[in-house]
Design an enzyme around this catalytic site. Structure first.
Site, short mmCIF file in Angstrom:
data_model
loop_
_atom_site.label_atom_id
_atom_site.label_comp_id
_atom_site.label_asym_id
_atom_site.label_seq_id
_atom_site.Cartn_x
_atom_site.Cartn_y
_atom_site.Cartn_z
N GLY A 231 -9.20 -2.51 -6.29
CA GLY A 231 -8.04 -1.66 -5.98
C GLY A 231 -8.36 -0.09 -5.12
O GLY A 231 -6.80 0.16 -4.75
N PRO A 268 -14.09 -4.05 -6.18
CA PRO A 268 -13.53 -3.52 -5.16
C PRO A 268 -13.95 -4.80 -3.52
O PRO A 268 -14.78 -4.99 -3.45
CB PRO A 268 -15.02 -2.12 -4.79
CG PRO A 268 -16.25 -2.75 -4.92
CD PRO A 268 -15.73 -3.13 -6.50
N GLY A 269 -12.57 -4.88 -3.11
CA GLY A 269 -12.79 -5.27 -1.52
C GLY A 269 -13.05 -4.54 -0.84
O GLY A 269 -14.05 -4.01 0.07
N ARG A 270 -11.14 -4.37 -0.96
CA ARG A 270 -11.50 -2.84 0.56
C ARG A 270 -12.05 -2.34 0.73
O ARG A 270 -12.69 -1.44 2.03
CB ARG A 270 -9.80 -2.76 0.30
CG ARG A 270 -9.40 -1.78 1.52
CD ARG A 270 -7.87 -1.38 1.57
NE ARG A 270 -7.30 -2.29 0.64
CZ ARG A 270 -6.70 -2.93 1.13
NH1 ARG A 270 -5.82 -3.19 2.49
NH2 ARG A 270 -5.85 -3.78 0.03
N ARG A 306 -2.25 -7.99 9.14
CA ARG A 306 -1.77 -6.94 8.25
C ARG A 306 -0.81 -5.58 8.40
O ARG A 306 0.22 -6.35 7.24
CB ARG A 306 -2.88 -5.96 7.65
CG ARG A 306 -4.65 -6.26 6.88
CD ARG A 306 -5.16 -5.77 6.15
NE ARG A 306 -4.64 -4.83 5.19
CZ ARG A 306 -3.98 -3.73 5.00
NH1 ARG A 306 -4.00 -3.41 6.61
NH2 ARG A 306 -3.83 -3.22 3.67
N TYR A 310 2.57 -6.99 6.23
CA TYR A 310 2.70 -5.69 4.70
C TYR A 310 3.40 -4.38 5.73
O TYR A 310 3.89 -3.68 4.93
CB TYR A 310 1.85 -5.31 4.29
CG TYR A 310 0.81 -6.35 3.76
CD1 TYR A 310 1.14 -7.44 2.42
CD2 TYR A 310 0.02 -6.89 4.31
CE1 TYR A 310 0.10 -8.47 2.03
CE2 TYR A 310 -1.05 -7.66 3.94
CZ TYR A 310 -0.76 -7.44 3.23
OH TYR A 310 -1.67 -9.64 2.44
N CYS A 338 4.19 -15.51 20.34
CA CYS A 338 5.56 -15.13 20.94
C CYS A 338 6.37 -15.49 19.51
O CYS A 338 7.06 -16.06 18.56
CB CYS A 338 5.86 -16.36 21.49
SG CYS A 338 4.92 -17.79 20.80
#
Ligand code: LLP
Length: 412
Positions: A231, A268-270, A306, A310, A338
């Site tokens: 996170g 952790p990812g991001r 993204r 978001y 479109c």
């Protein structure tokens, strides 16, 4: 603009596909992992890379070679992680809707499994019976801490579909005790959300979580793992000053772990992959509708969703200095899909680019390619990285093509 020692304009000329592509810095991946390893030095720990953030096989292999474990949310992620050489007994399988066949696969390979709900525990026990294994489980507890992020990516507060509630803990402990052939409780887990920018939020959760560890141990369980999820956010706005680092995160919980004899898991990812890539696009043209100015590029929400999904901010820059006299203006940077939700950036002040100019979306290593779709039959882009020598560009994923789509109709 450069990626390590390589001019991005030169990469645009060299790559065979004249379409958007992802470009990674392998060295940046190394630096990001090293920052976690350094922060955790001297502790018993596992860094579980959240594969959902980016599932490129080459990236997985690289993180694994540096010592990472993997955190998985599907049977396919588990299969991929094993293909990349991860030791499954050091991986964690997570999720609120895990399926029986996925659980059986995980059980067979001794993966640690997070328990998310009553029915999940029942099914984990069933998988243990079928696989003939005693599965090591962690309880995913919803600590009800507000991560102060977009509601779609908040996962540990009271409206969340994830995890078990405090009031139900006693029930789970009883069940685990009475199913000791199938499961063994070895830890607790929480995950608060993603893009968290204050380490005090992790501390608040960790205080609660060590309280759970102490309580569960006092009930006679041998708890080995404290998993506080992933996170940690990154500096998408490129504002620089004082963005929390892995060391800040670890330091804020360090005293809570001291003397408790726990293996600390962090997922952790991001923060491992986001800032290691850009999406490289070309300008198709510039237009105005009288009210707003638009830079239309060849990349879109299909390659990078993204901002659309978001309202996320990702920094956008031209690859090369603008032509002399190019006027600065405020633009929406949009793709050809479109939909009016097809934008990569809103209200960006940029020099007016020439047709064909390179334009990048920064911090595109996490949840970008992994969330790409083929909407409008825009087939998924290729990926390249700059090797750690800082100059060699290698393809790390082929471009998807229309033939890939047509294959689904073969023989029908
Ligand atoms: N562990 C668990 C249990 C998770 O659910 C997640 C992410 C992670 C670890 C990794 O979190 P990270 O360190 O990457 O923040 N698609 C969204 C992000 C969704 C994150 C979901 N869970 C986005 O593009 O912002």
């Amino acid at each position: 603009m450069f990626c390590e020692g390589v001019k991005i304009e030169d990469v645009m000329t060299a790559v065979e596909e004249k379409r958007p592509f992802y470009l990674y810095s392998k060295s940046q991946l190394t630096r990001n992992y090293a920052a976690y390893a350094r922060a955790l030095q001297g502790m018993e720990y596992m860094v579980g890379y959240a594969v959902k953030a980016n599932n490129n096989l080459k990236i997985l292999e690289h993180l694994r070679a540096m010592g990472s474990s993997a955190v998985l949310v599907s049977g396919n992620e588990l299969k991929l992680a094993m293909k990349a050489g991860f030791d499954p007994s050091r991986c964690v399988f997570n999720g609120n809707g895990k399926l029986l066949d996925e659980l059986i696969l995980a059980a067979k390979h001794n993966v640690l499994i997070n328990v998310d709900s009553e029915f999940d525990l029942e099914q984990i026990c069933e998988a243990g019976r079928i696989a003939g294994k005693q599965i090591k489980v962690l309880l995913r507890i919803n600590p009800d801490v507000d991560p102060q992020v977009h509601p779609y990516i908040a996962t540990g507060n009271k409206n969340s579909k994830f995890g078990i509630r405090n009031e139900r803990l006693g029930w789970f402990l009883e069940q685990v005790k009475s199913h000791s052939d199938e499961v063994k409780l070895v830890g607790v887990h929480c995950h608060l959300g993603s893009t968290i920018s204050k380490v005090s939020i992790f501390r608040d959760a960790a205080v609660l979580m060590v309280g759970y560890v102490d309580h569960i141990r006092s009930e006679g369980f041998e708890i080995q793992y404290l998993n506080i999820g992933g996170g940690l956010g990154i500096d998408y706005h490129h504002e620089g000053a004082n963005y929390p680092t892995p060391t800040d995160l670890v330091n804020t919980v360090h005293d809570l772990l001291a003397g408790r004899d726990l293996t600390f898991i962090i997922e952790p990812g991001r923060s491992l992959v986001a800032n290691a890539a850009v999406l490289v696009n070309r300008v198709t043209g510039v237009k105005s509708n009288g009210n707003k100015n638009f830079i239309v590029i060849d990349g879109s929400m299909s390659e990078l969703i993204r901002p659309s999904l978001y309202g996320a901010y990702q920094h956008i820059e031209l690859v090369s200095p603008p032509a002399a006299g190019a006027k600065r203006a405020t633009f929406d940077v949009v793709g050809p899909v479109c939909e009016s939700s097809d934008f990569l950036g809103k209200d960006r002040e940029l020099p007016t680019p020439e047709k064909g100019a390179g334009i990048v979306v920064h911090d595109a290593g996490a949840y970008c390619m992994a969330m790409a779709s083929t909407y409008n039959l825009r087939m998924r882009p290729p990926e390249y990285w700059v090797e750690e020598d800082g100059k060699t560009v290698t393809k790390i994923r082929h471009a998807e093509n229309l033939d890939d789509h047509l294959r689904y109709f073969d023989g029908l």
